[in-house]
Design a protein around this motif. Sequence first.
Motif, PDB file in Angstrom:
ATOM      1  N   LEU A  86     -35.203  33.084   6.980  1.00 23.94           N
ATOM      2  CA  LEU A  86     -35.438  32.816   8.391  1.00 23.94           C
ATOM      3  C   LEU A  86     -34.786  33.872   9.283  1.00 23.94           C
ATOM      4  CD1 LEU A  86     -34.941  28.938   8.564  1.00 23.94           C
ATOM      5  CD2 LEU A  86     -37.081  30.207   8.672  1.00 23.94           C
ATOM      6  N   LEU A  87     -33.593  34.304   8.909  1.00 21.64           N
ATOM      7  CA  LEU A  87     -32.874  35.252   9.756  1.00 21.64           C
ATOM      8  C   LEU A  87     -33.553  36.614   9.835  1.00 21.64           C
ATOM      9  CD1 LEU A  87     -29.156  34.491   8.855  1.00 21.64           C
ATOM     10  CD2 LEU A  87     -30.379  33.900  10.944  1.00 21.64           C
ATOM     11  N   VAL A  88     -34.255  37.025   8.785  1.00 16.72           N
ATOM     12  CA  VAL A  88     -34.901  38.336   8.835  1.00 16.72           C
ATOM     13  C   VAL A  88     -36.017  38.369   9.876  1.00 16.72           C
ATOM     14  CG1 VAL A  88     -34.334  39.053   6.503  1.00 16.72           C
ATOM     15  CG2 VAL A  88     -36.421  37.744   6.899  1.00 16.72           C
ATOM     16  N   LYS A  89     -36.429  37.217  10.377  1.00 17.47           N
ATOM     17  CA  LYS A  89     -37.407  37.187  11.463  1.00 17.47           C
ATOM     18  C   LYS A  89     -36.788  37.661  12.774  1.00 17.47           C
ATOM     19  CE  LYS A  89     -40.016  33.357   9.423  1.00 17.47           C
ATOM     20  NZ  LYS A  89     -40.494  31.960   9.611  1.00 17.47           N
ATOM     21  N   LEU A  90     -35.449  37.633  12.825  1.00 18.86           N
ATOM     22  CA  LEU A  90     -34.758  38.183  13.983  1.00 18.86           C
ATOM     23  C   LEU A  90     -34.648  39.693  13.826  1.00 18.86           C
ATOM     24  CD1 LEU A  90     -31.848  35.632  14.384  1.00 18.86           C
ATOM     25  CD2 LEU A  90     -33.724  35.976  15.977  1.00 18.86           C
ATOM     26  N   THR A  91     -34.947  40.428  14.863  1.00 17.75           N
ATOM     27  CA  THR A  91     -34.961  41.880  14.801  1.00 17.75           C
ATOM     28  C   THR A  91     -33.665  42.434  14.230  1.00 17.75           C
ATOM     29  OG1 THR A  91     -36.407  41.939  16.723  1.00 17.75           O
ATOM     30  CG2 THR A  91     -35.263  43.982  16.155  1.00 17.75           C
ATOM     31  N   GLY A  92     -33.787  43.194  13.146  1.00 13.20           N
ATOM     32  CA  GLY A  92     -32.648  43.936  12.620  1.00 13.20           C
ATOM     33  C   GLY A  92     -31.726  43.176  11.707  1.00 13.20           C
ATOM     34  N   PHE A  93     -31.917  41.900  11.491  1.00 21.50           N
ATOM     35  CA  PHE A  93     -30.952  41.194  10.644  1.00 21.50           C
ATOM     36  C   PHE A  93     -30.986  41.694   9.205  1.00 21.50           C
ATOM     37  CE2 PHE A  93     -28.946  37.952   8.101  1.00 21.50           C
ATOM     38  CZ  PHE A  93     -27.837  37.630   8.874  1.00 21.50           C
ATOM     39  N   ALA A  94     -32.135  42.195   8.758  1.00 21.65           N
ATOM     40  CA  ALA A  94     -32.237  42.681   7.385  1.00 21.65           C
ATOM     41  C   ALA A  94     -31.288  43.843   7.118  1.00 21.65           C
ATOM     42  CB  ALA A  94     -33.668  43.113   7.094  1.00 21.65           C
ATOM     43  N   LEU A  95     -30.783  44.488   8.173  1.00 24.12           N
ATOM     44  CA  LEU A  95     -29.878  45.622   8.002  1.00 24.12           C
ATOM     45  C   LEU A  95     -28.437  45.198   7.793  1.00 24.12           C
ATOM     46  CD1 LEU A  95     -31.215  47.905  10.883  1.00 24.12           C
ATOM     47  CD2 LEU A  95     -31.754  48.076   8.453  1.00 24.12           C
ATOM     48  N   THR A  96     -28.119  43.955   8.038  1.00 23.11           N
ATOM     49  CA  THR A  96     -26.718  43.533   8.059  1.00 23.11           C
ATOM     50  C   THR A  96     -26.220  43.141   6.682  1.00 23.11           C
ATOM     51  OG1 THR A  96     -26.967  41.142   8.298  1.00 23.11           O
ATOM     52  CG2 THR A  96     -27.254  42.462  10.274  1.00 23.11           C
ATOM     53  N   ARG A  97     -24.914  42.938   6.606  1.00 19.30           N
ATOM     54  CA  ARG A  97     -24.306  42.382   5.401  1.00 19.30           C
ATOM     55  C   ARG A  97     -23.964  40.921   5.649  1.00 19.30           C
ATOM     56  NH1 ARG A  97     -20.419  47.339   3.283  1.00 19.30           N
ATOM     57  NH2 ARG A  97     -22.075  48.876   3.097  1.00 19.30           N
ATOM     58  N   GLY A  98     -24.944  40.184   6.126  1.00 21.33           N
ATOM     59  CA  GLY A  98     -24.812  38.741   6.227  1.00 21.33           C
ATOM     60  C   GLY A  98     -24.179  38.210   7.479  1.00 21.33           C
ATOM     61  N   MET A  99     -23.735  39.088   8.405  1.00 21.72           N
ATOM     62  CA  MET A  99     -22.988  38.587   9.554  1.00 21.72           C
ATOM     63  C   MET A  99     -23.104  39.546  10.734  1.00 21.72           C
ATOM     64  SD  MET A  99     -18.960  37.570   9.663  1.00 21.72           S
ATOM     65  CE  MET A  99     -18.308  36.435  10.901  1.00 21.72           C
ATOM     66  N   LEU A 100     -23.376  38.983  11.901  1.00 26.70           N
ATOM     67  CA  LEU A 100     -23.345  39.710  13.164  1.00 26.70           C
ATOM     68  C   LEU A 100     -22.414  38.978  14.122  1.00 26.70           C
ATOM     69  CD1 LEU A 100     -27.156  40.386  13.801  1.00 26.70           C
ATOM     70  CD2 LEU A 100     -25.482  42.023  12.957  1.00 26.70           C
ATOM     71  N   CYS A 101     -21.891  39.714  15.082  1.00 29.15           N
ATOM     72  CA  CYS A 101     -21.040  39.098  16.099  1.00 29.15           C
ATOM     73  C   CYS A 101     -21.310  39.768  17.439  1.00 29.15           C
ATOM     74  CB  CYS A 101     -19.562  39.245  15.736  1.00 29.15           C
ATOM     75  SG  CYS A 101     -18.433  38.476  16.928  1.00 29.15           S
ATOM     76  N   ALA A 102     -21.629  38.969  18.448  1.00 31.61           N
ATOM     77  CA  ALA A 102     -21.742  39.473  19.815  1.00 31.61           C
ATOM     78  C   ALA A 102     -20.357  39.450  20.447  1.00 31.61           C
ATOM     79  CB  ALA A 102     -22.702  38.603  20.624  1.00 31.61           C
ATOM     80  N   MET A 103     -19.949  40.576  21.035  1.00 29.66           N
ATOM     81  CA  MET A 103     -18.599  40.713  21.555  1.00 29.66           C
ATOM     82  C   MET A 103     -18.598  41.280  22.967  1.00 29.66           C
ATOM     83  SD  MET A 103     -16.383  42.180  18.371  1.00 29.66           S
ATOM     84  CE  MET A 103     -15.823  41.076  17.081  1.00 29.66           C
ATOM     85  N   ARG A 104     -17.581  40.901  23.724  1.00 31.82           N
ATOM     86  CA  ARG A 104     -17.368  41.479  25.039  1.00 31.82           C
ATOM     87  C   ARG A 104     -16.739  42.862  24.885  1.00 31.82           C
ATOM     88  NH1 ARG A 104     -17.384  38.165  29.803  1.00 31.82           N
ATOM     89  NH2 ARG A 104     -16.928  40.162  30.808  1.00 31.82           N
ATOM     90  N   ARG A 105     -17.232  43.804  25.656  1.00 34.67           N
ATOM     91  CA  ARG A 105     -16.609  45.124  25.703  1.00 34.67           C
ATOM     92  C   ARG A 105     -15.300  45.056  26.491  1.00 34.67           C
ATOM     93  NH1 ARG A 105     -19.825  49.891  25.002  1.00 34.67           N
ATOM     94  NH2 ARG A 105     -21.823  49.372  24.062  1.00 34.67           N
ATOM     95  N   ASN A 106     -14.368  45.909  26.126  1.00 37.64           N
ATOM     96  CA  ASN A 106     -13.132  46.050  26.880  1.00 37.64           C
ATOM     97  C   ASN A 106     -13.282  47.186  27.893  1.00 37.64           C
ATOM     98  OD1 ASN A 106     -11.910  44.039  25.358  1.00 37.64           O
ATOM     99  ND2 ASN A 106     -10.989  45.478  23.914  1.00 37.64           N
ATOM    100  N   PRO A 107     -12.539  47.155  28.978  1.00 39.28           N
ATOM    101  CA  PRO A 107     -12.563  48.294  29.907  1.00 39.28           C
ATOM    102  C   PRO A 107     -12.114  49.564  29.194  1.00 39.28           C
ATOM    103  CG  PRO A 107     -11.443  46.393  30.888  1.00 39.28           C
ATOM    104  CD  PRO A 107     -11.656  46.062  29.439  1.00 39.28           C
ATOM    105  N   LEU A 108     -12.725  50.683  29.548  1.00 39.42           N
ATOM    106  CA  LEU A 108     -12.364  51.942  28.909  1.00 39.42           C
ATOM    107  C   LEU A 108     -11.039  52.459  29.469  1.00 39.42           C
ATOM    108  CD1 LEU A 108     -15.784  53.830  28.817  1.00 39.42           C
ATOM    109  CD2 LEU A 108     -14.533  52.866  26.876  1.00 39.42           C
ATOM    110  N   PRO A 109     -10.168  52.985  28.611  1.00 37.98           N
ATOM    111  CA  PRO A 109      -8.922  53.578  29.091  1.00 37.98           C
ATOM    112  C   PRO A 109      -9.198  54.927  29.757  1.00 37.98           C
ATOM    113  CG  PRO A 109      -9.111  53.912  26.743  1.00 37.98           C
ATOM    114  CD  PRO A 109     -10.280  53.051  27.138  1.00 37.98           C
TER     115      PRO A 109
END
Length: 272
Positions: A86-109
């Motif tokens: 089912l997950l491979v129907k999501l764009t690009g999941f086939a490229l992963t090693r089983g796990m993705l994480c959406a994260m907030r960017r930090n301000p650039l120093p």
Amino acid sequence: MFNEIKDFAAPELDVYARTSEVQLLRYYEPEPGIFIAESPKVIERALNAGYQPISFLVEHKDLEGEAQEILKQYPDVPVYTAEYELLVKLTGFALTRGMLCAMRRNPLPSVEEICRNASRIAVLENVVNPTNIGAIFRSAAALHMDAVLLTSGCSDPLYRRAARVSMGTVFQIPWTILPKNSWPDASMDTLKALGFKTAAMALKTDSVSIDDPVLTSHEKLAIVLGTEGEGLKDATIAACDYTVLIPMFHGVDSLNVAAASAVAFWQLGRRK
């Protein structure tokens, strides 16, 4: 907080399947946006660097695998899960090693912040390929660079492919993007004010060899690498203290920028 995926149109999945990297970058403008980290190792390095997770997307079998220890640390962060088919129907999941994480960017120093205590840094001018960016960061981490600066024309180090190719070292090496239109003039002045000598990696007849001892004699050295194909701009080369050549043999005229970076970091990362 586990959520079995029932509907691929669910808006919670937009960041994984229906939002471009550029749109993620600008997601919270004018605040820093979002990036997607891929694979447990990359995600773990991002979390250790202080990036905050928004949600996880995990294949069923990995809930008891490498992902388990990460998820235990963030019990309040949503986890979306389903079987691989089912997950491979999501764009690009086939490229992963089983796990993705959406994260907030930090301000650039600032440049001053990451270079103040550095003695060896890399400066990337308009390197546009995310694979090259990731490979350069991996070499920078392995070969003793203290920081990386990128012009605004470079690919973003937090783009998914760049972070994956880097094996998560984009979260271990301090980096920032130079102010737009500041390179080479204003940013070069900043580096010189911070005590750096600058070495342009370029194929020029008046270059010094990469093994010239004068290069490693400097306490602070910035290694400047140019875009794929064209290399550094003439104005950049002219503004640098040295133009440095990697000797070539067998009729080979140059190395890919990622390969050249590894050679340069190995040789010039040494300190007298």
